[in-house]
Enzyme design. Structure first.
Site, mmCIF file in Angstrom:
data_model
loop_
_atom_site.group_PDB
_atom_site.id
_atom_site.type_symbol
_atom_site.label_atom_id
_atom_site.label_comp_id
_atom_site.label_asym_id
_atom_site.label_seq_id
_atom_site.Cartn_x
_atom_site.Cartn_y
_atom_site.Cartn_z
ATOM 1 N N ASP A 113 9.941 -6.054 -2.538
ATOM 2 C CA ASP A 113 9.351 -6.621 -1.330
ATOM 3 C C ASP A 113 8.364 -7.672 -1.828
ATOM 4 O O ASP A 113 7.200 -7.383 -2.089
ATOM 5 C CB ASP A 113 8.664 -5.539 -0.507
ATOM 6 N N CYS A 172 8.325 -11.075 4.152
ATOM 7 C CA CYS A 172 7.885 -11.237 5.542
ATOM 8 C C CYS A 172 7.722 -12.724 5.826
ATOM 9 O O CYS A 172 6.757 -13.152 6.462
ATOM 10 C CB CYS A 172 6.609 -10.450 5.821
ATOM 11 N N PRO A 203 0.785 -1.244 0.000
ATOM 12 C CA PRO A 203 0.000 0.000 0.000
ATOM 13 C C PRO A 203 0.812 1.287 0.000
ATOM 14 O O PRO A 203 0.243 2.365 -0.073
ATOM 15 C CB PRO A 203 -0.806 -0.115 1.292
ATOM 16 N N GLY A 204 2.133 1.209 0.131
ATOM 17 C CA GLY A 204 2.948 2.411 0.027
ATOM 18 C C GLY A 204 3.930 2.653 1.146
ATOM 19 O O GLY A 204 4.646 3.656 1.130
ATOM 20 N N GLY A 205 3.991 1.754 2.124
ATOM 21 C CA GLY A 205 4.888 1.980 3.253
ATOM 22 C C GLY A 205 6.338 2.106 2.843
ATOM 23 O O GLY A 205 7.042 3.040 3.245
ATOM 24 N N LYS A 206 6.806 1.187 2.031
ATOM 25 C CA LYS A 206 8.217 1.210 1.646
ATOM 26 C C LYS A 206 8.499 2.306 0.619
ATOM 27 O O LYS A 206 9.602 2.855 0.580
ATOM 28 C CB LYS A 206 8.640 -0.169 1.141
ATOM 29 N N GLU A 266 2.611 -1.126 -8.720
ATOM 30 C CA GLU A 266 1.780 -2.184 -8.152
ATOM 31 C C GLU A 266 1.018 -2.859 -9.292
ATOM 32 O O GLU A 266 0.354 -2.192 -10.089
ATOM 33 C CB GLU A 266 0.803 -1.610 -7.130
#
Length: 455
Positions: free
Chosen positions: A179, A232, A114-117, A135
């Site tokens: 990621d 993760c 969603p945009g964290g990195k 994305e």
């Protein structure tokens, strides 16, 4: 929760002599779930959130004493901070070590929603750098675009492409972050339902998917450029074994990142090439499960011929930017569907390149729609760090700010000192959107698609 973790996963982790099985299980059964945020360095404000200390590997990251209702905080909607898992913020430490902020580069976040990195990358990159946040899933790319708009920078392109599209940009990026989609075992504490979905078969499937994504984007990394690969997952098949596969298949070398012992991060090496990896376990580090490795391109990749591109003169005079954008001469701009987009002038050719070969959701900052003689300002401009400091604004208290975010009308008395026309509304000095003052009423222009339905 009881002893609920997959036996196959525990057995595999147990082959590592450093692995503390009892502590690992206890952390998932009894461990405290942490909430952390990362501040936007370009929107400095004094937060009222209950801070519980800094994330040690990220200068912008902080743990919270408790998880608040973020939807009640206008500063969250203004992009003053991002709610992000602390382990992922280790990327900031890597970027500092690589000194990527010392000069302009071109960076790609392949699986960015969603945009964290991507917001983290943008915080560490030089302001003249280009960041492409991509994305593949259309619905998730919408959320990615919203979060990048909140972050407020004009040096970002949001794209919605399969990784194979980046084959058309050979040697274009100095840094690529993947990621990768994974089996998700590192998120067991945060998402207990994912435990039932985990299987060895899914680990194998994810490993194959990760290799496919990586093979598509490798040609887009410049000579001496960096690849940051993260998951993760706790599974070696998705982590260290992928690093070995990359070094076997491409001309890459592992990069060692220094870490502090007290951080609790476990340093690992891959079986074949001794590639450096960094593992986060919730019983050792203050964060959820995470893995990352850094590789550098040692081979020579062909580069995209920027010099062959021709720029086009925008059909709108630069005067249209005046009064809306701070230092408008520092920006290039183009018009798409009558909407004016600005970006750092130095990025004119790189943005032209990605426009030619990618499907873009957004490029730069859309400042508004040009109607021939006037600009209808966009919500993007309201959240931009590049807006003109002389734009009229009215400061709101919390209740009125929350009503504004619900797209409810505001009392006209608040705007008694404002002449008719466009006006920013702010909370604690940070703009959260536009209103238009019409004498006897005030129209709320907060976008319907992001309004808060219930507060």
């Amino acid at each position: 929760m009881s002893n609920f973790l997959p036996n196959a996963l525990i057995k595999r982790l147990g082959t590592n002599p450093k692995f503390d099985q009892e502590a690992f299980i206890a952390a998932h059964r009894d461990g405290e779930k942490l909430t952390s945020i990362r501040l936007n360095p370009n929107k400095e404000v004094k937060l009222s959130l209950p801070l519980a200390g800094q994330v040690p590997w990220c200068s912008y990251g902080y743990y919270l004493e408790e998880r608040p209702q973020f939807t009640l905080d206008p500063l969250f909607h203004a992009g003053c901070y991002y709610v992000q898992e602390a382990s992922s913020m280790f990327i900031g430490h890597i970027l500092n070590h690589l000194k990527v902020g010392d000069s302009p580069i071109r960076a790609l976040d392949v699986c960015a929603a969603p945009g964290g990195k991507s917001t983290l990358l943008n915080s560490y990159l030089d302001g003249q750098s280009l960041l492409v946040a991509n994305e593949i899933i259309k619905s998730r790319s919408v959320v990615l675009q919203e979060n990048m708009i909140r972050w407020g920078a004009a040096n970002v392109v949001v794209s919605n492409n399969d990784p194979s599209a980046f084959r058309r940009l050979p040697g274009f990026f100095d840094l690529v972050l993947v990621d990768a989609p994974c089996s998700g075992s590192g998120m067991f504490r945060k998402d207990e339902d994912s435990i039932d979905e985990w299987s060895e078969a899914n680990v194998k499937l994810c490993s194959e998917r990760q290799q496919r994504i990586l093979s598509e984007i490798m040609g887009s990394i410049s000579t001496n450029g960096y690849l940051l690969y993260s998951t993760c997952s706790y599974s070696a098949e998705e982590n260290e074994q992928i690093l070995d596969w990359l070094i076997d298949t491409y001309e890459l070398k592992s990069v060692d990142i220094p870490i502090e012992e007290q951080w609790g991060i476990e340093r690992t090496t891959s079986d074949v090439h001794g590639a450096h990896g960094y593992r986060f376990y919730p019983h050792k580090a203050q964060g959820e499960g995470f893995f990352i490795g850094v590789l550098q391109m040692s081979g020579i990749n062909p580069s995209f011929p920027l010099k062959k591109l021709k720029t086009e003169k925008a059909p709108v005079s630069r005067d249209a930017l005046k009064g809306w954008v701070q230092d408008p001469d520092q920006f290039g701009y183009f018009v798409h569907n009558d909407n004016i987009h600005i970006f750092p002038k130095s990025l004119e050719l790189p943005i032209k390149a990605v426009q030619q070969v990618l499907y873009l959701k957004n490029a730069g900052t859309m400042i508004g729609k040009w109607l021939g003689r006037e600009l209808i300002p966009s919500h993007d401009l309201a959240l931009s760090i590049h807006q003109d400091s002389d734009i009229r604004s009215v400061e709101l208290e919390l209740d009125d700010a929350q009503n504004f975010l619900r797209k409810e009308p505001l009392p006209v008395e608040l705007f008694a000192d404002v002449k008719k026309g466009w006006c920013l509304v702010t909370f604690q000095g940070v703009s959260i959107g536009w209103v238009k003052v019409l004498g006897n009423r005030v129209n709320n222009y907060y976008p319907k698609e992001v309004r808060i339905a219930n507060l």
